[in-house]
Write a protein that holds these residues in place. Sequence first.
Motif, PDB file in Angstrom:
ATOM      1  N   SER A 180      -5.969  -4.078  -1.279  1.00 17.87           N
ATOM      2  CA  SER A 180      -7.382  -4.842  -1.197  1.00 17.87           C
ATOM      3  C   SER A 180      -7.644  -5.119   0.495  1.00 17.87           C
ATOM      4  CB  SER A 180      -7.592  -6.201  -1.803  1.00 17.87           C
ATOM      5  OG  SER A 180      -6.467  -7.075  -1.422  1.00 17.87           O
ATOM      6  N   ARG A 181      -6.588  -5.373   1.231  1.00 16.69           N
ATOM      7  CA  ARG A 181      -6.875  -5.593   2.516  1.00 16.69           C
ATOM      8  C   ARG A 181      -6.868  -4.255   3.346  1.00 16.69           C
ATOM      9  NH1 ARG A 181      -1.819  -7.472   4.337  1.00 16.69           N
ATOM     10  NH2 ARG A 181      -0.894  -7.973   2.399  1.00 16.69           N
ATOM     11  N   LEU A 182      -6.316  -3.075   2.745  1.00 10.71           N
ATOM     12  CA  LEU A 182      -6.349  -1.814   3.622  1.00 10.71           C
ATOM     13  C   LEU A 182      -7.806  -1.156   3.565  1.00 10.71           C
ATOM     14  CD1 LEU A 182      -4.181  -0.192   4.664  1.00 10.71           C
ATOM     15  CD2 LEU A 182      -4.292   1.246   2.394  1.00 10.71           C
ATOM     16  N   GLY A 183      -8.217  -0.567   4.535  1.00  4.98           N
ATOM     17  CA  GLY A 183      -9.405  -0.006   4.614  1.00  4.98           C
ATOM     18  C   GLY A 183      -9.275   1.385   3.828  1.00  4.98           C
ATOM     19  N   PRO A 184     -10.495   2.207   3.902  1.00  6.77           N
ATOM     20  CA  PRO A 184     -10.539   3.413   3.348  1.00  6.77           C
ATOM     21  C   PRO A 184      -9.599   4.301   3.889  1.00  6.77           C
ATOM     22  CG  PRO A 184     -12.779   2.798   3.769  1.00  6.77           C
ATOM     23  CD  PRO A 184     -11.788   1.651   4.564  1.00  6.77           C
ATOM     24  N   GLY A 185      -8.922   5.215   3.195  1.00  9.00           N
ATOM     25  CA  GLY A 185      -8.118   6.338   3.676  1.00  9.00           C
ATOM     26  C   GLY A 185      -6.800   6.421   2.377  1.00  9.00           C
ATOM     27  N   THR A 186      -5.822   7.062   3.071  1.00 11.12           N
ATOM     28  CA  THR A 186      -4.795   7.313   2.221  1.00 11.12           C
ATOM     29  C   THR A 186      -3.446   6.653   2.836  1.00 11.12           C
ATOM     30  OG1 THR A 186      -4.115   9.602   3.269  1.00 11.12           O
ATOM     31  CG2 THR A 186      -5.551   9.375   1.433  1.00 11.12           C
ATOM     32  N   VAL A 187      -2.616   6.252   1.991  1.00  8.61           N
ATOM     33  CA  VAL A 187      -1.179   5.747   2.388  1.00  8.61           C
ATOM     34  C   VAL A 187      -0.287   6.180   1.489  1.00  8.61           C
ATOM     35  CG1 VAL A 187      -1.594   3.405   1.176  1.00  8.61           C
ATOM     36  CG2 VAL A 187      -0.161   3.852   3.044  1.00  8.61           C
ATOM     37  N   SER A 188       1.036   6.473   1.942  1.00  8.71           N
ATOM     38  CA  SER A 188       1.937   7.373   1.339  1.00  8.71           C
ATOM     39  C   SER A 188       2.733   5.931   0.558  1.00  8.71           C
ATOM     40  CB  SER A 188       2.998   8.096   2.080  1.00  8.71           C
ATOM     41  OG  SER A 188       3.630   7.130   2.917  1.00  8.71           O
ATOM     42  N   LEU A 189       3.449   6.517  -0.715  1.00 12.33           N
ATOM     43  CA  LEU A 189       4.106   5.428  -1.410  1.00 12.33           C
ATOM     44  C   LEU A 189       5.460   5.187  -0.638  1.00 12.33           C
ATOM     45  CD1 LEU A 189       4.451   6.598  -5.274  1.00 12.33           C
ATOM     46  CD2 LEU A 189       2.969   4.849  -3.857  1.00 12.33           C
ATOM     47  N   SER A 190       5.778   6.072   0.161  1.00  9.38           N
ATOM     48  CA  SER A 190       6.909   5.494   1.171  1.00  9.38           C
ATOM     49  C   SER A 190       6.651   4.628   2.360  1.00  9.38           C
ATOM     50  CB  SER A 190       7.646   6.720   1.633  1.00  9.38           C
ATOM     51  OG  SER A 190       6.704   7.417   2.814  1.00  9.38           O
TER      52      SER A 190
END
Length: 146
Positions: free
Chosen positions: A84-94
């Motif tokens: 919820s704090r993260l902006g739009p985009g992708t982040v890896s599970l690692s």
Amino acid sequence: MSVSVIQAINRICCRHVIDAEGHCPPADIFIVLPPDALGEAVLDNIKADMPGIDVKPWDFALDPAKEKKPRAGSSHSRLIEYMSRLGPGTVSLSTIQHDLQLHSVKKLRETLNDGTHPTTQVLTGLGVKYIPGVGRGSKSYLAKAA
């Protein structure tokens, strides 16, 4: 099915004859039947096999399904807060594993693959989609829409 229900009703000793005319002591029987043709058929069979039975409706409602929520303090609630704090985009599970100090992401992957899981539903509501990696050594991601 009707035979089993009638046998169960008779097991409560309502068929003990108490006089020479074959009367039985009164008994209260509460039964929930499906509200369809099967339920009507079972009730008709009960009435046919037990003449003189007094059928009355009773006020009964099934308990509503419990709403499942992620446990407070769990990795799921931390993930929801993180995304919820993260902006739009992708982040890896690692990266998520490192940032949230998770020992493993195996169970998290299982959760994210289950579209009916409460955590996955909350993430979907936040515009987050799970993108699983395909093949050995590939990375999985969470993508947040703008």
